[in-house]
Design a protein around this motif. Structure first.
Motif, short mmCIF file in Angstrom:
data_model
loop_
_atom_site.label_atom_id
_atom_site.label_comp_id
_atom_site.label_asym_id
_atom_site.label_seq_id
_atom_site.Cartn_x
_atom_site.Cartn_y
_atom_site.Cartn_z
N ASN A 71 0.81 -1.22 0.00
CA ASN A 71 0.00 0.00 0.00
C ASN A 71 0.84 1.26 0.00
OD1 ASN A 71 -2.48 -1.40 0.10
ND2 ASN A 71 -2.21 -1.71 2.29
N GLU A 72 2.14 1.12 -0.05
CA GLU A 72 3.01 2.29 0.01
C GLU A 72 3.00 3.06 -1.31
OE1 GLU A 72 6.67 1.29 2.87
OE2 GLU A 72 6.50 -0.02 1.13
N SER A 73 3.13 4.36 -1.19
CA SER A 73 3.26 5.21 -2.37
C SER A 73 4.74 5.29 -2.76
CB SER A 73 2.73 6.61 -2.06
OG SER A 73 3.56 7.24 -1.09
N ILE A 74 4.98 5.84 -3.92
CA ILE A 74 6.37 6.01 -4.38
C ILE A 74 7.15 6.86 -3.39
CG2 ILE A 74 7.83 7.07 -6.17
CD1 ILE A 74 6.60 4.42 -7.05
N ILE A 75 6.56 7.93 -2.89
CA ILE A 75 7.29 8.80 -1.96
C ILE A 75 7.58 8.06 -0.65
CG2 ILE A 75 5.29 9.97 -0.92
CD1 ILE A 75 7.05 12.57 -1.10
N ASP A 99 11.23 15.47 -7.54
CA ASP A 99 10.10 15.87 -6.69
C ASP A 99 8.73 15.72 -7.38
OD1 ASP A 99 11.85 16.33 -4.63
OD2 ASP A 99 11.88 18.51 -4.88
N PRO A 100 8.57 16.17 -8.63
CA PRO A 100 7.27 15.99 -9.27
C PRO A 100 6.87 14.52 -9.46
CG PRO A 100 8.56 17.64 -10.44
CD PRO A 100 9.47 16.99 -9.45
N VAL A 101 7.86 13.66 -9.62
CA VAL A 101 7.55 12.22 -9.73
C VAL A 101 7.07 11.71 -8.38
CG1 VAL A 101 8.48 9.93 -10.20
CG2 VAL A 101 9.19 11.87 -11.62
N GLU A 111 7.94 -2.30 -14.03
CA GLU A 111 6.50 -2.60 -14.02
C GLU A 111 5.89 -2.27 -12.66
OE1 GLU A 111 8.83 -4.90 -14.90
OE2 GLU A 111 8.52 -5.09 -17.06
N ASP A 112 6.55 -2.70 -11.59
CA ASP A 112 6.04 -2.42 -10.25
C ASP A 112 6.06 -0.92 -9.95
OD1 ASP A 112 5.47 -5.06 -9.76
OD2 ASP A 112 7.28 -5.43 -8.57
N PHE A 113 7.11 -0.25 -10.41
CA PHE A 113 7.18 1.20 -10.22
C PHE A 113 5.94 1.86 -10.81
CE2 PHE A 113 8.15 5.35 -12.06
CZ PHE A 113 8.58 6.05 -10.95
N PHE A 114 5.61 1.51 -12.06
CA PHE A 114 4.46 2.14 -12.71
C PHE A 114 3.14 1.69 -12.11
CE2 PHE A 114 7.41 3.48 -16.12
CZ PHE A 114 7.11 4.84 -16.09
N LYS A 115 3.06 0.46 -11.63
CA LYS A 115 1.83 0.02 -10.96
C LYS A 115 1.57 0.88 -9.72
CE LYS A 115 1.97 -4.83 -12.33
NZ LYS A 115 2.23 -6.19 -11.86
N ILE A 116 2.62 1.10 -8.95
CA ILE A 116 2.48 1.92 -7.75
C ILE A 116 2.20 3.38 -8.13
CG2 ILE A 116 3.69 2.82 -5.70
CD1 ILE A 116 5.31 0.16 -5.76
N TYR A 117 2.92 3.87 -9.12
CA TYR A 117 2.76 5.25 -9.55
C TYR A 117 1.34 5.52 -10.05
CZ TYR A 117 3.88 9.75 -11.64
OH TYR A 117 3.91 11.09 -11.94
N ILE A 118 0.82 4.63 -10.85
CA ILE A 118 -0.49 4.82 -11.47
C ILE A 118 -1.63 4.67 -10.47
CG2 ILE A 118 -2.11 3.78 -13.11
CD1 ILE A 118 0.37 3.32 -14.94
N LYS A 119 -1.47 3.80 -9.47
CA LYS A 119 -2.60 3.55 -8.55
C LYS A 119 -3.02 4.79 -7.78
CE LYS A 119 -0.19 1.77 -4.50
NZ LYS A 119 -0.60 2.32 -3.28
#
Length: 102
Positions: free
Chosen positions: A12-16, A45-47, A72-80
Motif C-alpha cells: 500500500n506504500e506510495s512512491i514517496i 520531486d514531481p515524480v 512494471e512495479d514502479f508504474f503500478k504503484i505510480y499509477i494507482k
C-alpha cells in the motif's frame, strides 16, 4: 535491472513512502540520493508527489532501480495513486485506441 525487493513492503506504500524508506534503509540524505540517481530535485520531486506531467523512461528507470522495484512495479504503484483527471485522460486514450483498432 532486476529488483531486490518485491513491490512495496505492505503493498500500500506510495512512491514517496518507498523513497523515504529507502533513504532510511541506506542512511543517506535526499541530496545524496539525487547524486546517486544523477538527477536534480526539479526532476525527482514531481515524480514523488505525482505532479509530473510526464515521467521520462530514463528517470523512471533510475528511480525504480534506486527503489529496488521492477519498472512494471514502479508504474503500478505510480499509477494507482494518480488523480481522477489523469486516470480519465488515460481512459480516453485507451478508448480511442480501441476505436481506431476496430
Amino acid at each position: 535491472i532486476e529488483p531486490l525487493n518485491p513491490i512495496g513492503i505492505n503493498g500500500n506504500e506510495s512512491i514517496i513512502e518507498i523513497f523515504e524508506n529507502r533513504l532510511k534503509e541506506l542512511s543517506i540524505t535526499k541530496t545524496q540520493a539525487l547524486e546517486l540517481l544523477v538527477i536534480d530535485s526539479n526532476t525527482l520531486d514531481p515524480v514523488l508527489d505525482k505532479t509530473a506531467k510526464r515521467v521520462d523512461v530514463a528517470t523512471a528507470l533510475k528511480i525504480s532501480s534506486f527503489l529496488n522495484l521492477s519498472i512494471e512495479d514502479f508504474f503500478k504503484i505510480y499509477i494507482k495513486d494518480l488523480s481522477a483527471e489523469k486516470i480519465g485522460e488515460l481512459e480516453k486514450v485507451k478508448k480511442a485506441n480501441f476505436i481506431v483498432s476496430n
